[in-house]
Design a protein around this motif. Structure first.
Motif, PDB file in Angstrom:
ATOM      1  N   TYR A  43       0.841  -1.205   0.000  1.00 25.67           N
ATOM      2  CA  TYR A  43       0.000   0.000   0.000  1.00 25.67           C
ATOM      3  C   TYR A  43       0.870   1.247   0.000  1.00 25.67           C
ATOM      4  O   TYR A  43       1.870   1.317   0.717  1.00 25.67           O
ATOM      5  CB  TYR A  43      -0.909   0.048   1.236  1.00 25.67           C
ATOM      6  N   ARG A  44       0.456   2.237  -0.790  1.00 23.01           N
ATOM      7  CA  ARG A  44       1.104   3.543  -0.752  1.00 23.01           C
ATOM      8  C   ARG A  44       0.385   4.389   0.293  1.00 23.01           C
ATOM      9  O   ARG A  44      -0.727   4.070   0.718  1.00 23.01           O
ATOM     10  CB  ARG A  44       1.019   4.220  -2.112  1.00 23.01           C
ATOM     11  N   ARG A  45       1.015   5.476   0.663  1.00 20.34           N
ATOM     12  CA  ARG A  45       0.428   6.392   1.647  1.00 20.34           C
ATOM     13  C   ARG A  45      -0.946   6.873   1.182  1.00 20.34           C
ATOM     14  O   ARG A  45      -1.889   6.936   1.963  1.00 20.34           O
ATOM     15  CB  ARG A  45       1.371   7.561   1.882  1.00 20.34           C
ATOM     16  N   ALA A  46      -1.070   7.195  -0.107  1.00 18.33           N
ATOM     17  CA  ALA A  46      -2.348   7.660  -0.655  1.00 18.33           C
ATOM     18  C   ALA A  46      -3.419   6.568  -0.540  1.00 18.33           C
ATOM     19  O   ALA A  46      -4.593   6.865  -0.271  1.00 18.33           O
ATOM     20  CB  ALA A  46      -2.183   8.090  -2.105  1.00 18.33           C
ATOM     21  N   ASP A  47      -3.018   5.310  -0.738  1.00 14.39           N
ATOM     22  CA  ASP A  47      -3.960   4.197  -0.590  1.00 14.39           C
ATOM     23  C   ASP A  47      -4.476   4.121   0.847  1.00 14.39           C
ATOM     24  O   ASP A  47      -5.666   3.918   1.084  1.00 14.39           O
ATOM     25  CB  ASP A  47      -3.298   2.858  -0.949  1.00 14.39           C
ATOM     26  N   ALA A  96      -4.547   6.581   3.044  1.00 14.20           N
ATOM     27  CA  ALA A  96      -5.381   7.760   3.312  1.00 14.20           C
ATOM     28  C   ALA A  96      -6.789   7.552   2.769  1.00 14.20           C
ATOM     29  O   ALA A  96      -7.782   7.862   3.445  1.00 14.20           O
ATOM     30  CB  ALA A  96      -4.745   9.007   2.715  1.00 14.20           C
ATOM     31  N   ALA A  97      -6.888   6.991   1.560  1.00 19.92           N
ATOM     32  CA  ALA A  97      -8.208   6.733   0.970  1.00 19.92           C
ATOM     33  C   ALA A  97      -8.962   5.693   1.776  1.00 19.92           C
ATOM     34  O   ALA A  97     -10.171   5.833   2.006  1.00 19.92           O
ATOM     35  CB  ALA A  97      -8.051   6.258  -0.484  1.00 19.92           C
ATOM     36  N   GLU A 123     -10.255   7.401   4.882  1.00 22.41           N
ATOM     37  CA  GLU A 123     -11.406   8.256   4.556  1.00 22.41           C
ATOM     38  C   GLU A 123     -12.679   7.450   4.358  1.00 22.41           C
ATOM     39  O   GLU A 123     -13.777   7.904   4.680  1.00 22.41           O
ATOM     40  CB  GLU A 123     -11.130   9.092   3.313  1.00 22.41           C
TER      41      GLU A 123
END
Length: 129
Positions: free
Chosen positions: A115-119, A121-122, A125
């Motif tokens: 997982y990336r940081r953006a993944d 975060a999503a 959310e």
């Protein structure tokens, strides 16, 4: 002179104990424990400025570099902010530190599992609550 008296007042408010050289705990960790305790007990509150590292070192009976290492540790845990120059401010509470540590562990776990940081975060959310 106003700046010096302000720092002196803050130092007087912090009841820091010198490190125990007979304790097997690393010196910078003992310094971090003392500062964490002072924050937890309200001797330093979020937004308060801490004395300079050299002044803390003198009170705690350690080298300035030992204090700087402890300050970096507490900064990385979200407890302190280190600003321009030598300004050190309390950024949060021990509870905030717990959340920051949990987030750090989550990010590391996510990285290990692709997982990336953006993944992450999503995913956060989309989480209910």
């Amino acid at each position: 002179m106003g700046s010096t008296s302000s720092v002196s007042a803050e130092q007087a408010r912090l009841r820091l104990a010198a490190v125990d050289r007979n304790d097997p705990t690393l010196l910078h960790e003992q310094v971090a424990v003392e500062l964490r305790r002072a924050i937890a007990e309200g001797e330093a509150r979020p937004g308060d400025r801490l004395p300079q590292a050299k002044d803390l070192a003198a009170v705690l009976g350690v080298n300035t570099n030992t204090v700087l290492r402890a300050l970096r540790l507490l900064r990385d845990q979200g407890l302190l902010e280190v600003g321009r120059g030598r300004a050190i401010r309390v950024a949060g509470t021990p509870e905030r530190t717990e959340v920051v540590e949990a987030m750090r562990k989550l990010i590391e776990l996510g990285r290990r599992n692709g997982y990336r940081r953006a993944d992450l975060a999503a995913l956060l959310e989309s989480f209910p609550g």
